[in-house]
Every structure is written in C-alpha cells, then in structure tokens.
Design an enzyme around this catalytic site. Structure first.
Site, short mmCIF file in Angstrom:
data_model
loop_
_atom_site.label_atom_id
_atom_site.label_comp_id
_atom_site.label_asym_id
_atom_site.label_seq_id
_atom_site.Cartn_x
_atom_site.Cartn_y
_atom_site.Cartn_z
N LYS A 195 0.01 -5.64 4.69
CA LYS A 195 0.97 -6.74 4.68
C LYS A 195 0.20 -8.03 4.47
O LYS A 195 -0.64 -8.40 5.28
CB LYS A 195 1.75 -6.79 5.99
N LYS A 248 3.26 -4.58 1.15
CA LYS A 248 4.25 -5.67 1.18
C LYS A 248 3.56 -6.99 0.88
O LYS A 248 2.53 -7.26 1.49
CB LYS A 248 4.87 -5.70 2.58
#
Ligand code: PBG
Length: 323
Positions: A195, A248
C-alpha cells in the site's frame, strides 16, 4: 511468397474473432464493492468527490448490498464513519461500533454475500492517523493490539474476511494469532501488503473524513518509488499468514501487480482507489473521454497485469455492463 505471411490483423477482423482469442476477461465474480457506512437511518448522502458513491446508514446499506448481490457481485468491503472520533480510535474496536453493527445487519439479510471489513484506525482517530501517537510519531507495536481487537470484533459480528490496511509491521501475524486464539482459524486475512503513500486516496479521505490532521502517512505507507520493497512487504505478510495480498492503488502500480503475480502463489487483489475513480468521472463530466470504455479498459488492464480480484467503486456498473 505472398507478403506478409504473418498478419495479426486476421484475428482482429470481427468481434466474434476478437472475443474468441481474447486473453483476459472481466467477470463480476471477482469484484469487491467498497461501501461507506454511517450512523442514523434512511441516510444516503453523496460523497462530492466520488459522484455516485454514498455514505449509507445501516438500513440503506443493506439494500445497496442486496442490489450488488443481485447483480452477481460476490463481495463488499465496509468502511465506517463513526459518530465520534478520539485519540485511540475506540470506534474501530467497539463491539457495537458502526461497522460491527453493519456487518450484523448485512449478514443477517444476505448470508451468502462475502462481507469484508477494512481493519484500520484512521477513520476512528481524531488525528486521522492509522496508529497510536507516541512522542509525535505513529507507534507501531502499541497499535497492533488495537488492530487485532478491531479484527476480532468484526469477525465476532460476522465478517467473512478481515483486511488490514494500516501498514503497521507485524499486524498480519498479530491478527492471525488473535483470531486463532478465539477459534476463528477459518477466517481469511486479505492483507493490504503493498500500500503506497498515494495522492490517489484524496477523495476517500473526504468520504471518511480521515485525512491526517498533522503530517502525512509516509512513515508507514510505502514510497511510490519502490518496487523491490513491495515484494519484501508481500513476503512478510505471506509468512505471517496472509491468505490474499493486495496492491494499492492499481493502475499506477501495474508493474507491482505483475511482479507479485510472478513471485507469489497466493491470490492477488488490486484496489482501483478513489482517485482513479474520480479522475475518470471528472474527465467524463467534461466530455473529454468515453467513460464506459475507460472503465472497462482500466479494469481489464488491472486483470491483465495479474490481479485475480479487483476492488472497484464501479463494481455495480461493470456487473451491469457485462450483463
Ligand atoms: C485506510 C484506507 C484508505 C483507503 C482504504 N483504506 C485511505 C488511506 O490510506 O488514507 C483508500 C481507498 C481509496 O482511496 O479508495 N483505512
């Protein structure tokens, strides 16, 4: 010899031929629909920077989940907007918290819908960070206990999968231990492993009112410049017991998805985040792009890069377009 022998265009001539040799197919069956749940009843309040997305009170959330389920979407992921926030993010691990109440209601109405809960403190802390603050820094180890408690209360409310998005070190192992110690050995962990500290989360932070009140998230989320480090993060999460890993954002990080696909055997999810969504919406409003084609092309590219599962605010729309 007739020239040329090789004519790739032969297989592109008609839609039937193109469909016949297509390498990547989108399916509603591998989509996760992100939803925001807030207190109250009969609330459906639009998120300005994410047109077509709403903060739903639990009663209406159940109906939105039903609509998604009826379109063939197998899973939703829930984000909570609590009544109030505090220093330690109490709302995240309150057994009567907004997400815990939502899970109970959704699972009761739709037992076969996969309900995933985001595990993080940022929507619940007054300072907007994903962990506890100690001496002006985001403290890793004291945060782990609270994340584990958050996951446990979500699972006890009925969550099918928990998805830690906080990026603290060691949280997957801590959550696994906590769930196992309470007999929830069968509940999978979907780890937000790679992330990045991304500008693409801007609209989400408006939706969840979770922008950090001081500083930024760069001391725990990843540097967008790093690729090898993503493999290291994923390897650690897999070692700690992650069942599914996530990259992500998605479209700006296709290289990370492809590398992860080559190096790891676990299912890979990719999150087409709020900023990716809002860019398409904004350009479409200006009449600058073909919205539907851009939606399908971006999602197809994420699949082609190697994602098995996609989290997207377009889930319902894609399911409709795919018929
Ligand atoms: C943290 C979390 C965020 C998103 C999902 N989980 C925000 C952040 O890290 O600031 C972003 C999702 C999106 O932008 O669509 N709980």
């Amino acid at each position: 010899m007739p020239f040329p022998i090789h004519r790739p265009r032969r297989l592109r001539r008609t839609e039937a031929l193109r469909g016949f040799v297509r390498e990547t197919r989108l399916s509603a069956r591998s989509l996760i629909y992100p939803l925001f749940v807030c207190p109250g009843s009969q609330v459906k309040s639009e998120i300005k920077s994410m047109p077509g997305n709403y903060r739903w009170s639990v009663d209406l959330l159940v109906e939105e989940c039903r609509a998604a389920y009826d379109l063939g979407i197998p899973a939703v992921i829930l984000f909570g907007i609590p009544e109030s926030k505090d220093e330690t993010g109490t709302g995240a691990y309150d057994p009567e918290g907004i997400v815990q109440r939502a899970v109970r209601a959704v699972k009761k109405a739709l037992p076969d819908l996969i309900v995933i809960c985001d595990v993080c403190l940022d929507e619940y802390t007054s300072h907007g960070h994903c962990g506890l603050i100690k001496n002006g820094e985001i403290d890793n180890d004291s945060t782990l206990r609270l994340l584990a408690q958050t996951a446990l209360t979500q699972v006890e409310a009925g969550a099918d999968i928990v998805a830690p998005s906080d990026m603290m070190d060691g949280r997957v192992g801590e959550i696994r231990d906590e769930l196992d110690a309470h007999g929830h050995t069968q509940i999978p962990i979907l780890a937000y492993s790679a992330k990045y500290a991304s500008a693409f989360y801007g609209p989400f932070r408006e939706a969840a009112d979770s922008a950090p009140k001081f500083g930024d998230r760069k001391s725990y989320q990843m540097d967008p410049a790093n690729q090898r480090e993503a493999m290291r993060e994923i390897a650690l999460d897999v070692e700690e017991g992650a069942d599914i890993i996530m990259v992500k954002p998605a479209l700006p990080y296709l290289d990370i998805i492809t590398l992860a696909r080559q190096e790891f055997d676990v299912p890979i999810a990719a999150y087409q985040v709020s900023g990716e969504f809002s860019l398409i919406e904004a350009a479409a409003r200006l009449g600058w792009i073909d919205r539907e084609r851009m939606i399908m092309e971006s999602l197809t590219s994420i699949r082609r890069a190697g994602a098995d599962i996609i989290l997207t605010y377009y889930a319902k729309e894609v399911a409709r377009l795919l018929g």
